[in-house]
Design an enzyme around this catalytic site. Structure first.
Site, PDB file in Angstrom:
ATOM      1  N   LYS A 170      30.592  39.490  37.035  1.00 58.87           N
ATOM      2  CA  LYS A 170      30.310  38.839  38.322  1.00 58.87           C
ATOM      3  C   LYS A 170      31.463  39.224  39.245  1.00 58.87           C
ATOM      4  O   LYS A 170      32.558  38.673  39.167  1.00 58.87           O
ATOM      5  CB  LYS A 170      30.243  37.312  38.151  1.00 58.87           C
ATOM      6  CG  LYS A 170      29.462  36.578  39.225  1.00 58.87           C
ATOM      7  CD  LYS A 170      29.968  36.737  40.646  1.00 58.87           C
ATOM      8  CE  LYS A 170      31.143  35.846  40.978  1.00 58.87           C
ATOM      9  NZ  LYS A 170      31.643  36.084  42.377  1.00 58.87           N
ATOM     10  N   GLU A 245      44.025  36.099  34.331  1.00 61.01           N
ATOM     11  CA  GLU A 245      45.030  36.809  35.144  1.00 61.01           C
ATOM     12  C   GLU A 245      45.080  36.081  36.465  1.00 61.01           C
ATOM     13  O   GLU A 245      44.158  36.211  37.275  1.00 61.01           O
ATOM     14  CB  GLU A 245      44.596  38.262  35.388  1.00 61.01           C
ATOM     15  CG  GLU A 245      44.572  39.128  34.163  1.00 61.01           C
ATOM     16  CD  GLU A 245      45.953  39.371  33.604  1.00 61.01           C
ATOM     17  OE1 GLU A 245      46.948  39.232  34.349  1.00 61.01           O
ATOM     18  OE2 GLU A 245      46.043  39.673  32.407  1.00 61.01           O
ATOM     19  N   CYS A 279      48.548  40.541  43.218  1.00 63.02           N
ATOM     20  CA  CYS A 279      49.054  39.358  42.511  1.00 63.02           C
ATOM     21  C   CYS A 279      50.468  39.579  41.997  1.00 63.02           C
ATOM     22  O   CYS A 279      51.240  38.646  41.895  1.00 63.02           O
ATOM     23  CB  CYS A 279      48.106  38.970  41.392  1.00 63.02           C
ATOM     24  SG  CYS A 279      47.507  40.346  40.433  1.00 63.02           S
ATOM     25  N   GLU A 369      51.700  31.272  46.396  1.00 62.35           N
ATOM     26  CA  GLU A 369      51.214  32.637  46.571  1.00 62.35           C
ATOM     27  C   GLU A 369      50.532  32.744  47.933  1.00 62.35           C
ATOM     28  O   GLU A 369      49.581  32.018  48.217  1.00 62.35           O
ATOM     29  CB  GLU A 369      50.212  32.966  45.457  1.00 62.35           C
ATOM     30  CG  GLU A 369      49.710  34.391  45.533  1.00 62.35           C
ATOM     31  CD  GLU A 369      48.808  34.756  44.359  1.00 62.35           C
ATOM     32  OE1 GLU A 369      47.865  34.015  44.089  1.00 62.35           O
ATOM     33  OE2 GLU A 369      49.061  35.795  43.729  1.00 62.35           O
TER      34      GLU A 369
HETATM   35  P1  NAP Z   1      38.969  33.063  43.596  1.00 63.87           P
HETATM   36  O1  NAP Z   1      38.153  32.041  44.277  1.00 63.87           O
HETATM   37  O2  NAP Z   1      39.801  32.657  42.458  1.00 63.87           O
HETATM   38  O3  NAP Z   1      37.991  34.256  43.201  1.00 63.87           O
HETATM   39  C1  NAP Z   1      38.021  35.031  42.022  1.00 63.87           C
HETATM   40  C2  NAP Z   1      36.624  35.158  41.430  1.00 63.87           C
HETATM   41  O4  NAP Z   1      36.196  33.906  40.918  1.00 63.87           O
HETATM   42  C3  NAP Z   1      35.564  35.584  42.434  1.00 63.87           C
HETATM   43  O5  NAP Z   1      34.609  36.403  41.793  1.00 63.87           O
HETATM   44  C4  NAP Z   1      34.978  34.245  42.815  1.00 63.87           C
HETATM   45  O6  NAP Z   1      33.705  34.338  43.417  1.00 63.87           O
HETATM   46  C5  NAP Z   1      34.942  33.560  41.482  1.00 63.87           C
HETATM   47  N1  NAP Z   1      34.816  32.093  41.542  1.00 63.87           N
HETATM   48  C6  NAP Z   1      35.135  31.259  42.561  1.00 63.87           C
HETATM   49  N2  NAP Z   1      34.866  29.984  42.233  1.00 63.87           N
HETATM   50  C7  NAP Z   1      34.355  30.003  40.979  1.00 63.87           C
HETATM   51  C8  NAP Z   1      33.871  29.001  40.085  1.00 63.87           C
HETATM   52  N3  NAP Z   1      33.865  27.705  40.411  1.00 63.87           N
HETATM   53  N4  NAP Z   1      33.406  29.383  38.863  1.00 63.87           N
HETATM   54  C9  NAP Z   1      33.415  30.681  38.510  1.00 63.87           C
HETATM   55  N5  NAP Z   1      33.846  31.667  39.313  1.00 63.87           N
HETATM   56  C10 NAP Z   1      34.316  31.337  40.536  1.00 63.87           C
HETATM   57  O7  NAP Z   1      39.907  33.763  44.642  1.00 63.87           O
HETATM   58  P2  NAP Z   1      39.599  33.925  46.204  1.00 63.87           P
HETATM   59  O8  NAP Z   1      38.926  32.719  46.777  1.00 63.87           O
HETATM   60  O9  NAP Z   1      38.879  35.173  46.392  1.00 63.87           O
HETATM   61  O10 NAP Z   1      41.077  34.007  46.775  1.00 63.87           O
HETATM   62  C11 NAP Z   1      41.849  32.809  46.952  1.00 63.87           C
HETATM   63  C12 NAP Z   1      43.282  33.017  46.528  1.00 63.87           C
HETATM   64  O11 NAP Z   1      43.354  33.385  45.154  1.00 63.87           O
HETATM   65  C13 NAP Z   1      44.033  34.150  47.216  1.00 63.87           C
HETATM   66  O12 NAP Z   1      44.549  33.800  48.441  1.00 63.87           O
HETATM   67  C14 NAP Z   1      45.107  34.486  46.219  1.00 63.87           C
HETATM   68  O13 NAP Z   1      46.207  33.630  46.358  1.00 63.87           O
HETATM   69  C15 NAP Z   1      44.439  34.223  44.912  1.00 63.87           C
HETATM   70  N6  NAP Z   1      43.980  35.474  44.294  1.00 63.87           N
HETATM   71  C16 NAP Z   1      44.702  35.982  43.293  1.00 63.87           C
HETATM   72  C17 NAP Z   1      44.299  37.155  42.703  1.00 63.87           C
HETATM   73  C18 NAP Z   1      45.047  37.748  41.579  1.00 63.87           C
HETATM   74  O14 NAP Z   1      44.807  38.892  41.219  1.00 63.87           O
HETATM   75  N7  NAP Z   1      45.945  37.024  40.963  1.00 63.87           N
HETATM   76  C19 NAP Z   1      43.177  37.823  43.142  1.00 63.87           C
HETATM   77  C20 NAP Z   1      42.435  37.266  44.185  1.00 63.87           C
HETATM   78  C21 NAP Z   1      42.851  36.090  44.745  1.00 63.87           C
HETATM   79  P3  NAP Z   1      33.640  34.494  45.028  1.00 63.87           P
HETATM   80  O15 NAP Z   1      34.037  35.881  45.299  1.00 63.87           O
HETATM   81  O16 NAP Z   1      32.241  34.213  45.372  1.00 63.87           O
HETATM   82  O17 NAP Z   1      34.601  33.487  45.606  1.00 63.87           O
END
Ligand code: NAP
Ligand code: MG
Length: 462
Positions: A170, A245, A279, A369
């Site tokens: 996904k 991660e 990250c 972050e």
């Molecule tokens: P996120 O919400 O954690 O998204 C990561 C993945 O999880 C996406 O595929 C997301 O889908 C999915 N997801 C979201 N809610 C979920 C749930 N309840 N159950 C299962 N899967 C779910 O990250 P983001 O909203 O894109 O970014 C927010 C913050 O996360 C960033 O500002 C950053 O600080 C952090 N981040 C960290 C990393 C890293 O590599 N460590 C990478 C990205 C973001 P959707 O795409 O539909 O939301």
């Protein structure tokens, strides 16, 4: 604008169960460049069933044959590198050169490394009167973010397939197009039907349904700590294996004996790369107080040079979030020496390359972050102080140490609570285990350690 149809399930593009779509937006000009279906629990269920059905045969396929399929995948990715780079540039907004050098190139290297590892790994070992078999964990759910949209998928798919697992991916809603390209590449590489499946959709709908599905044996997640925590809780309820991660707030520690100009310049480049959406970025620079003013000046000059060379951040929400952090930094008393919260251009989700001086360890911008092109420079009194500051967050994903000689840097790095440390500018190694201490995650990706994540042991006694 192109409407992309279907989910890749059981070796074919199948119509989505529902009618809803997700719009994919180019962050540079805010134009909708395409739509993909928004998957539902029904699509997820079909994909998990396909993965389960394919598991016994794939798990029993000789590792050398699995290796051959992964080598074929690497070759298809290499042949399509230009298309991959252009697609990532269109949906993530990264400059094309960076997309070619990193977003397209790294997954080729990673797929290649697992083609080799699958062929050479010892899936069987002897200990005393036992033979230990390393068997696949089973059906894997991979939930991935947008910041390195193909790398983060391939870093799960390649080891999982090498191990003999089957997988349902996904991808992030912001970057589903390169994930669809990967599905096409998997197909062309002759990977059997059902071994790899793709469901595009929203996190709280398709992502959640996938994590909760009883047919999934392991969830491998990359993204925010907040969502990672939820996924781990869901998985715990069904005693599923998890690999997480998560976020980072890594320290770039410049010891007094280091080449200051080099350390600062490489440090700024590290944070601005991919518009700060990494990250493992070294978002906290730690400098001895005697060299502090010089380092701040060097960093401000370096950041100003990035002005319009970096791309936007991924979407309007992230842009607002990053700007909010910059405003918070100012409000808490840090000193802006480059960039700021103002919009650079009328269109696109751009954020100015920003550097803060006079940052103290307790400030929000030194703890949370930010995920944008924002660097905080902190000062330390002595090595013990530097170590306390470096280790003083809930995260522990990466970091850097610079010193006049390697031994001094290594001695400091050994005391850091973090999964990776680059010594005097050491380069990224796609074979080195990647993953976090503390709240940066559970488990490791890449190389042989990344393969082991997707294996479980069975001991036979004689
Ligand atoms: P996120 O919400 O954690 O998204 C990561 C993945 O999880 C996406 O595929 C997301 O889908 C999915 N997801 C979201 N809610 C979920 C749930 N309840 N159950 C299962 N899967 C779910 O990250 P983001 O909203 O894109 O970014 C927010 C913050 O996360 C960033 O500002 C950053 O600080 C952090 N981040 C960290 C990393 C890293 O590599 N460590 C990478 C990205 C973001 P959707 O795409 O539909 O939301
Ligand atoms: Mg999200």
């Amino acid at each position: 604008m192109k409407a992309h149809d279907g989910m890749y399930i059981g070796g074919a593009w199948r119509p989505a169960a529902g009618q809803d779509v997700i719009e994919v937006v180019n962050p540079v000009d805010e134009r909708v460049i395409g739509t993909v279906p928004a998957g539902t629990a029904e699509d997820v269920d079909a994909a998990v069933r396909a993965a389960r059905a394919a598991l016994p045969a794939w798990a029993a396929t000789p590792p050398t044959e699995r290796a051959a399929r992964l080598a074929a995948l690497r070759d298809v990715l290499a042949a399509r590198a230009d298309e991959i780079a252009e697609t990532v540039t269109a949906e993530l907004g990264s400059p094309l050169k960076f997309s070619q050098a990193v977003h397209a190139a790294v997954p080729i290297a990673v797929a290649g490394s697992y083609a080799e590892l699958a062929a050479t790994y010892s899936f069987e070992e002897k200990t005393g009167n036992s033979v230990v078999h390393h068997e696949p964990v089973g059906v894997v759910a991979a939930i991935t973010p947008w910041n390195y949209p193909l790398h983060q998928i391939v870093a799960k798919v390649a080891p999982a397939l090498a191990a003999g697992c089957t997988i349902v991916v996904k991808p992030a809603e912001d970057t589903p197009l390169v994930a669809r390209l990967l599905a096409g590449a998997v197909h062309e590489a002759g990977i059997p039907a059902g071994v790899f499946n793709l469901v595009t959709g929203l996190g709280p709908v398709a992502g959640q349904a996938l994590a909760e599905h009883p047919g999934v044996d392991m969830v491998s997640f990359t993204g925010s700590t907040a969502v990672g925590r939820r996924i781990a809780a869901v998985a715990a309820g069904q005693v599923k294996k998890v690999a997480l991660e998560l976020g980072g707030k890594s320290a770039n520690v410049i010891l007094p004996s280091a080449d200051l100009a080099k350390a600062v310049n490489v440090g700024v480049a590290n944070v601005m790369s991919n518009s700060g959406q990494t990250c493992s970025a070294w978002t906290r620079m730690l400098v001895h107080r005697h060299q502090y003013d010089e380092a701040v000046e060097l960093a401000a000059t370096a950041a100003a040079k990035y002005g319009d060379r970096i791309g936007p951040v991924v979407n309007a929400k992230q842009q607002a979030r990053v700007r909010g952090y910059i405003e918070k930094g100012v409000a808490e008393g840090a000193r802006l020496v480059a960039g700021g919260p103002e919009a650079q251009r009328e269109k696109g989700y751009f954020v100015s390359p920003t550097v803060f001086a006079d940052v103290t360890p307790d400030m929000t911008i030194a703890q949370e972050e930010i995920f944008g092109p924002v660097l905080s420079i902190l000062s330390y009194d002595d090595e013990e102080d530097a170590l306390r500051i470096a280790n003083g967050t809930v995260y522990g994903l990466a970091g850097a140490v610079w010193a006049g000689d390697e031994e001094e840097a290594v001695a400091f790095a050994r005391r850091m609570e973090t999964g990776q440390v680059d010594i005097n500018g050491g380069r990224f190694n796609p074979l080195a285990p990647f993953g976090g201490y503390k709240q940066s995650g559970v488990g490791r990706e890449l190389g042989v350690h990344g393969l082991a994540e997707y294996l479980q042991t069975k001991s036979l006694q004689f």
